[in-house]
Scaffold this motif. Sequence first.
Motif, PDB file in Angstrom:
ATOM      1  N   THR A  95       9.794   7.361  -2.837  1.00 46.52           N
ATOM      2  CA  THR A  95       9.903   8.581  -3.631  1.00 46.52           C
ATOM      3  C   THR A  95       8.776   9.554  -3.302  1.00 46.52           C
ATOM      4  O   THR A  95       8.954  10.767  -3.360  1.00 46.52           O
ATOM      5  CB  THR A  95       9.842   8.249  -5.127  1.00 46.52           C
ATOM      6  OG1 THR A  95       8.647   7.488  -5.389  1.00 46.52           O
ATOM      7  CG2 THR A  95      11.042   7.436  -5.573  1.00 46.52           C
ATOM      8  N   THR A  96       7.606   9.015  -2.936  1.00 42.03           N
ATOM      9  CA  THR A  96       6.450   9.881  -2.696  1.00 42.03           C
ATOM     10  C   THR A  96       6.623  10.712  -1.430  1.00 42.03           C
ATOM     11  O   THR A  96       6.162  11.851  -1.360  1.00 42.03           O
ATOM     12  CB  THR A  96       5.160   9.058  -2.609  1.00 42.03           C
ATOM     13  OG1 THR A  96       5.268   8.093  -1.559  1.00 42.03           O
ATOM     14  CG2 THR A  96       4.899   8.335  -3.924  1.00 42.03           C
ATOM     15  N   GLY A 120      11.407   3.718  -4.511  1.00 46.81           N
ATOM     16  CA  GLY A 120      10.151   2.998  -4.332  1.00 46.81           C
ATOM     17  C   GLY A 120       8.956   3.864  -4.669  1.00 46.81           C
ATOM     18  O   GLY A 120       8.888   5.033  -4.295  1.00 46.81           O
ATOM     19  N   THR A 121       8.015   3.288  -5.404  1.00 56.04           N
ATOM     20  CA  THR A 121       6.767   3.982  -5.724  1.00 56.04           C
ATOM     21  C   THR A 121       5.574   3.307  -5.056  1.00 56.04           C
ATOM     22  O   THR A 121       4.521   3.915  -4.893  1.00 56.04           O
ATOM     23  CB  THR A 121       6.515   4.017  -7.243  1.00 56.04           C
ATOM     24  OG1 THR A 121       6.390   2.658  -7.722  1.00 56.04           O
ATOM     25  CG2 THR A 121       7.670   4.697  -7.959  1.00 56.04           C
ATOM     26  N   SER A 128       1.208   5.432  -1.847  1.00 48.87           N
ATOM     27  CA  SER A 128       1.534   4.913  -3.167  1.00 48.87           C
ATOM     28  C   SER A 128       1.530   6.047  -4.187  1.00 48.87           C
ATOM     29  O   SER A 128       0.928   7.105  -3.968  1.00 48.87           O
ATOM     30  CB  SER A 128       0.512   3.850  -3.585  1.00 48.87           C
ATOM     31  OG  SER A 128      -0.757   4.443  -3.803  1.00 48.87           O
ATOM     32  N   ALA A 129       2.197   5.812  -5.311  1.00 49.08           N
ATOM     33  CA  ALA A 129       2.165   6.810  -6.385  1.00 49.08           C
ATOM     34  C   ALA A 129       0.737   7.044  -6.859  1.00 49.08           C
ATOM     35  O   ALA A 129       0.370   8.164  -7.244  1.00 49.08           O
ATOM     36  CB  ALA A 129       3.051   6.355  -7.543  1.00 49.08           C
ATOM     37  N   THR A 246      -7.882   6.538  -2.601  1.00 42.42           N
ATOM     38  CA  THR A 246      -7.174   5.361  -3.065  1.00 42.42           C
ATOM     39  C   THR A 246      -6.564   4.636  -1.874  1.00 42.42           C
ATOM     40  O   THR A 246      -5.785   5.219  -1.115  1.00 42.42           O
ATOM     41  CB  THR A 246      -6.055   5.736  -4.051  1.00 42.42           C
ATOM     42  OG1 THR A 246      -6.609   6.530  -5.108  1.00 42.42           O
ATOM     43  CG2 THR A 246      -5.407   4.489  -4.638  1.00 42.42           C
ATOM     44  N   PHE A 247      -6.922   3.371  -1.707  1.00 40.57           N
ATOM     45  CA  PHE A 247      -6.409   2.556  -0.615  1.00 40.57           C
ATOM     46  C   PHE A 247      -5.489   1.488  -1.190  1.00 40.57           C
ATOM     47  O   PHE A 247      -5.744   0.962  -2.279  1.00 40.57           O
ATOM     48  CB  PHE A 247      -7.561   1.904   0.155  1.00 40.57           C
ATOM     49  CG  PHE A 247      -8.525   2.898   0.735  1.00 40.57           C
ATOM     50  CD1 PHE A 247      -8.314   3.441   1.988  1.00 40.57           C
ATOM     51  CD2 PHE A 247      -9.640   3.311   0.005  1.00 40.57           C
ATOM     52  CE1 PHE A 247      -9.184   4.378   2.512  1.00 40.57           C
ATOM     53  CE2 PHE A 247     -10.520   4.244   0.527  1.00 40.57           C
ATOM     54  CZ  PHE A 247     -10.293   4.781   1.788  1.00 40.57           C
ATOM     55  N   ALA A 248      -4.410   1.167  -0.463  1.00 42.21           N
ATOM     56  CA  ALA A 248      -3.415   0.237  -1.002  1.00 42.21           C
ATOM     57  C   ALA A 248      -2.945  -0.744   0.060  1.00 42.21           C
ATOM     58  O   ALA A 248      -2.866  -0.431   1.243  1.00 42.21           O
ATOM     59  CB  ALA A 248      -2.214   1.013  -1.550  1.00 42.21           C
TER      60      ALA A 248
END
Length: 338
Positions: A95-96, A120-121, A128-129, A246-248
């Motif tokens: 979605t992002t 998906g988020t 990522s969201a 922000t790291f994911a």
Amino acid sequence: MDMIEIDGQAGGGQLLRSALSLSLCTGIGFSMQRIRAQRSRPGLMRQHLTAVLAAAEIGRAYVDGAQLGAMSLRFEPGTVTAGEYRFATGTAGSTTLVLQTLLPALWRCATPSRLLLEGGTHNPMAPSADFIADTYLPSLRKLGVQASLRLQRHGFYPAGGGVLHADVAPSQLRSIVLNERGERVGVEGVALLSALAAGIGRRELAVLGERLGLGEDALKLEPVRAPVGPGNAVLVRVRHDAHEETFAGYGERGMLAERVAENVAAQAAAYLDSTAYASEHLADQLLLPMALAGGGEFTTTTISEHLSSNARLIEKFLPVEIDWQPLAPQLWRVSVSS
């Protein structure tokens, strides 16, 4: 209508999304061939197709080739219209990425827009969201963009089922310099768990604590309420006075929880070792809004293939030049000039 020919072989979905955004903003159509030709699954996947159809809907565009697996696409934009829209990627399609495609055209409208995005988020190969809300949009606000994001429900790969709400207001962009991130405020590690044992998250947080020197007060285990399916994300938030990154990383079947956390910790550590404003992923996403603003400058940790290919595409649509120079190890200055 003016048309630009684009070879999509060397780039991924980002080239397509940038072309859609720029086409809507400039009124210039494009034809793209060999879309994602070098990927293991070439052509349009579901999230790419959703972005195409969403761009066509808000921009009243003519599209030829909008189907799953398509290797070529023709896009002729009409008039971008603000309003309330709902777009669903299906399964865990991002979605992002759809949101990032539409934002530039919508913030140029005279009236506000509201988006409902389903899919998906939190999934691999997409922001990522949390990154969008905490890193991307705050940086865009410094350029003058007025937009906000609310996460209603998490959507992990492969089940999806996430829901995002975005509001976009008319915005006047300005040229700015983002070279300094300021003093470090703190680092936080978060393990998100959806329908999985809490022990997985505890193992991930233990790795983050050891690798990044974080105490228990900086480590959080967050179960996802009303889970749609199993899923796991590990987040590291690095806060400085003037910027937050922000790291994911994402758990996968067959991958040890410790390895997931190690990968995320390594990304955050590399950023902390630099003095750059933007991480590798944020850097290529700042190019397009800065180009639409007519100029700007920022520092980043590295010059990725995504950044260089995105820069050359932007220069096809807009009268700007994008350049970069090394300043020190893990430190580059990127400049956008008109």
